[in-house]
Design a protein around this motif. Structure first.
Motif, PDB file in Angstrom:
ATOM      1  N   TYR A  15      -7.040   3.426   0.125  1.00  0.00           N
ATOM      2  CA  TYR A  15      -6.558   2.492  -0.544  1.00  0.00           C
ATOM      3  C   TYR A  15      -5.492   2.086  -0.339  1.00  0.00           C
ATOM      4  CZ  TYR A  15      -7.143  -2.703  -2.159  1.00  0.00           C
ATOM      5  OH  TYR A  15      -6.716  -3.791  -2.632  1.00  0.00           O
ATOM      6  N   LYS A  16      -4.300   2.485  -1.281  1.00  0.00           N
ATOM      7  CA  LYS A  16      -3.385   2.238  -1.810  1.00  0.00           C
ATOM      8  C   LYS A  16      -2.196   2.627  -1.486  1.00  0.00           C
ATOM      9  CE  LYS A  16      -4.422   1.874  -6.628  1.00  0.00           C
ATOM     10  NZ  LYS A  16      -3.277   2.330  -8.384  1.00  0.00           N
ATOM     11  N   VAL A  17      -2.157   2.973   0.283  1.00  0.00           N
ATOM     12  CA  VAL A  17      -1.648   4.155   1.190  1.00  0.00           C
ATOM     13  C   VAL A  17      -1.682   2.824   2.193  1.00  0.00           C
ATOM     14  CG1 VAL A  17      -2.723   5.307   2.762  1.00  0.00           C
ATOM     15  CG2 VAL A  17      -0.905   5.700   2.677  1.00  0.00           C
ATOM     16  N   ARG A  18      -2.078   2.042   2.069  1.00  0.00           N
ATOM     17  CA  ARG A  18      -2.026   0.449   3.131  1.00  0.00           C
ATOM     18  C   ARG A  18      -0.698   0.235   3.038  1.00  0.00           C
ATOM     19  NH1 ARG A  18      -6.422  -1.291   6.311  1.00  0.00           N
ATOM     20  NH2 ARG A  18      -5.830  -2.566   5.787  1.00  0.00           N
ATOM     21  N   GLU A  19      -0.074  -0.076   1.339  1.00  0.00           N
ATOM     22  CA  GLU A  19       0.823  -0.596   0.974  1.00  0.00           C
ATOM     23  C   GLU A  19       2.311  -0.048   1.302  1.00  0.00           C
ATOM     24  OE1 GLU A  19       3.262  -3.727  -0.434  1.00  0.00           O
ATOM     25  OE2 GLU A  19       0.899  -4.193  -0.678  1.00  0.00           O
ATOM     26  N   TYR A  20       2.371   1.417   1.487  1.00  0.00           N
ATOM     27  CA  TYR A  20       3.271   2.211   1.826  1.00  0.00           C
ATOM     28  C   TYR A  20       3.790   2.462   3.361  1.00  0.00           C
ATOM     29  CZ  TYR A  20       5.743   6.344   2.793  1.00  0.00           C
ATOM     30  OH  TYR A  20       6.903   7.009   3.749  1.00  0.00           O
ATOM     31  N   ILE A  21       2.617   1.839   4.350  1.00  0.00           N
ATOM     32  CA  ILE A  21       2.254   1.354   5.384  1.00  0.00           C
ATOM     33  C   ILE A  21       3.106   0.652   5.334  1.00  0.00           C
ATOM     34  CG2 ILE A  21       0.910   1.480   7.609  1.00  0.00           C
ATOM     35  CD1 ILE A  21       0.824   4.441   5.857  1.00  0.00           C
ATOM     36  N   LYS A  22       2.799  -0.517   4.958  1.00  0.00           N
ATOM     37  CA  LYS A  22       3.491  -1.548   5.034  1.00  0.00           C
ATOM     38  C   LYS A  22       4.869  -1.566   4.602  1.00  0.00           C
ATOM     39  CE  LYS A  22      -1.017  -4.532   4.189  1.00  0.00           C
ATOM     40  NZ  LYS A  22      -1.663  -4.963   2.756  1.00  0.00           N
ATOM     41  N   GLN A  23       5.295  -1.307   3.281  1.00  0.00           N
ATOM     42  CA  GLN A  23       6.526  -0.937   3.573  1.00  0.00           C
ATOM     43  C   GLN A  23       7.517  -0.590   4.512  1.00  0.00           C
ATOM     44  OE1 GLN A  23       6.341   1.240  -0.202  1.00  0.00           O
ATOM     45  NE2 GLN A  23       5.030  -1.055  -1.603  1.00  0.00           N
ATOM     46  N   CYS A  24       6.265   0.734   5.013  1.00  0.00           N
ATOM     47  CA  CYS A  24       7.377   0.866   5.673  1.00  0.00           C
ATOM     48  C   CYS A  24       7.500   0.256   7.260  1.00  0.00           C
ATOM     49  CB  CYS A  24       6.637   2.666   6.318  1.00  0.00           C
ATOM     50  SG  CYS A  24       6.671   3.257   4.990  1.00  0.00           S
ATOM     51  N   GLY A  25       7.135  -1.224   6.866  1.00  0.00           N
ATOM     52  CA  GLY A  25       6.904  -1.786   8.368  1.00  0.00           C
ATOM     53  C   GLY A  25       6.114  -1.861  10.115  1.00  0.00           C
ATOM     54  N   LEU A  26       4.947  -1.333   8.692  1.00  0.00           N
ATOM     55  CA  LEU A  26       3.868  -0.517   9.829  1.00  0.00           C
ATOM     56  C   LEU A  26       3.059  -1.046   9.791  1.00  0.00           C
ATOM     57  CD1 LEU A  26       5.322   3.056  10.109  1.00  0.00           C
ATOM     58  CD2 LEU A  26       5.464   2.070  12.048  1.00  0.00           C
ATOM     59  N   ASP A  27       3.033  -2.570   9.646  1.00  0.00           N
ATOM     60  CA  ASP A  27       1.400  -3.478   9.208  1.00  0.00           C
ATOM     61  C   ASP A  27       0.041  -2.968  10.776  1.00  0.00           C
ATOM     62  OD1 ASP A  27       3.663  -3.894   8.317  1.00  0.00           O
ATOM     63  OD2 ASP A  27       2.431  -5.761   7.154  1.00  0.00           O
ATOM     64  N   ASP A  28       0.916  -2.680  11.313  1.00  0.00           N
ATOM     65  CA  ASP A  28      -0.311  -2.677  13.081  1.00  0.00           C
ATOM     66  C   ASP A  28      -0.988  -1.572  13.260  1.00  0.00           C
ATOM     67  OD1 ASP A  28       2.664  -2.209  13.261  1.00  0.00           O
ATOM     68  OD2 ASP A  28       2.643  -2.104  15.375  1.00  0.00           O
ATOM     69  N   ILE A  29      -0.749  -0.838  12.078  1.00  0.00           N
ATOM     70  CA  ILE A  29      -1.185   0.595  12.381  1.00  0.00           C
ATOM     71  C   ILE A  29      -2.614   0.269  11.476  1.00  0.00           C
ATOM     72  CG2 ILE A  29       0.738   1.489  14.043  1.00  0.00           C
ATOM     73  CD1 ILE A  29       0.880   3.319  11.221  1.00  0.00           C
ATOM     74  N   LEU A  30      -2.794  -0.831  11.366  1.00  0.00           N
ATOM     75  CA  LEU A  30      -3.846   0.060   9.482  1.00  0.00           C
ATOM     76  C   LEU A  30      -4.598  -0.420  10.302  1.00  0.00           C
ATOM     77  CD1 LEU A  30      -1.793  -1.661   6.993  1.00  0.00           C
ATOM     78  CD2 LEU A  30      -2.827   0.325   6.506  1.00  0.00           C
ATOM     79  N   VAL A  31      -5.823  -0.319  10.006  1.00  0.00           N
ATOM     80  CA  VAL A  31      -7.397  -0.293  10.726  1.00  0.00           C
ATOM     81  C   VAL A  31      -7.888  -1.520   9.652  1.00  0.00           C
ATOM     82  CG1 VAL A  31      -9.774   0.244  10.670  1.00  0.00           C
ATOM     83  CG2 VAL A  31      -7.739   1.930  11.442  1.00  0.00           C
TER      84      VAL A  31
END
Length: 324
Positions: A75-91
């Protein structure tokens, strides 16, 4: 086995697990030696680690792995993905709860996935919500979310994850049915931000609605490719070593997968970046810092090759007394 014998056995296993957990916390170096010997039947060299897995054990014992905890949290890893500018790859996320009694199933779509955020092999795939036994599902999810994981398997960063249940979109890709009855899982092994090899898992089996608890299988098939998408079966070992190589088609978004893997792995000496491709779109699966509990995914020669590329001198050292 009669009930008395079973009770004694369960009590022994419980006490043994607690002893191992305490051992891992108080004497992590000693426990690393024990765990490595048990998994590989070889002696661990922590003073001068050479191969990939020796260096991973060194990182767990001596380096600051606090960030691993947040990033191993599904769950929390989603924030790291967003910080990396990769929101579009989140399920797509439908909900997160502390326990299954909080879930309002009426708000969920007809198809979805349920899983705890702190471990692996715990997934319920719901293809038709009308077929879902909600009471049994709650019981199973609550059992899973109570399980604290990571010390006896010497993956201490999992121990402090705030356990939750999450519901996500069910990804389905009919284009791969010729090769796999499940999503194909692309696992990029990265060292200092550079992908090295790709382990590809297919024909994976997970717990689905209508199956009894425990019938979800971990059966899976694997092949491995280099960065030019050449099959490399000679480096597979352990459970995958006897598999007949399958020349799976190269993902259409392969170059973008490599780019994403570089971004997500760049802050770390090593991490495995897991991705999916569905309908020509990339989706994030997870970040894994301790791949393969049996330490035998690849051959010793390949682990040595990977280890030579890891520079432990740049890893931040642990400052707190205990590893958790």
């Amino acid at each position: 086995m009669n009930s008395s014998t079973r009770q004694v056995r369960n009590y022994y296993l419980h006490i043994s697990k607690k002893i191992h957990e305490l051992w891992a916390v108080i004497l992590p170096g000693s426990y690393a030696h024990y765990y490595y010997r048990k998994a590989t039947n070889k002696k661990l060299n922590l003073r001068n680690p050479k191969n990939y897995y020796e260096k991973v054990q060194w990182l767990k014992v001596y380096s600051d792995i606090s960030q691993w905890t947040a990033l191993a949290d599904k769950y929390k890893v989603r924030e790291y993905i967003k910080q990396c500018g990769l929101d579009d790859i989140l399920v797509k996320l439908y909900g997160v709860w502390e326990n299954a009694d909080e879930i309002d199933f009426s708000t969920l779509p007809d198809k979805f996935v349920l899983k705890p955020n702190n471990c692996f092999g715990r997934v319920i795939i719901v293809y038709d919500k009308n077929q879902l036994d909600i009471d049994k599902t709650r019981v199973l999810l609550n059992k899973w979310v109570k399980e604290r994981y990571g010390l006896s398997s010497f993956q201490p960063h999992y121990w402090n994850i705030e356990r939750r249940i999450i519901a996500e979109e069910l990804l389905q890709d009919t284009s791969v049915q010729t090769f796999s009855n499940s999503l194909i899982d692309y696992k990029f092994f990265c060292i200092h931000g550079e992908p090295q090899i790709i382990l590809v898992l297919y024909n994976r089996k997970n717990m689905t609605v209508g199956l009894k608890e425990g019938s979800g299988s971990t059966t899976k098939h694997a092949c491995v490719f280099d960065l030019n998408w050449n099959l490399r079966p000679e480096i597979l070992s352990g459970q995958f070593s006897n598999e007949k190589p399958v020349n799976l088609p190269k993902p259409k978004c392969f170059d973008e997968m490599i780019r994403i893997s570089k971004i997500l792995s760049s802050p770390f000496p090593q991490v495995r970046v897991d991705l999916y491709e569905v309908d020509n779109k990339i989706y994030f699966s997870e970040l894994t810092f301790t791949d393969g509990g049996d330490l035998r995914t690849f051959t010793p020669e390949y682990y040595l090759k990977l280890g030579k590329k890891m520079d432990l001198s740049i890893a931040p050292r642990r400052t707190k007394r205990f590893i958790i």
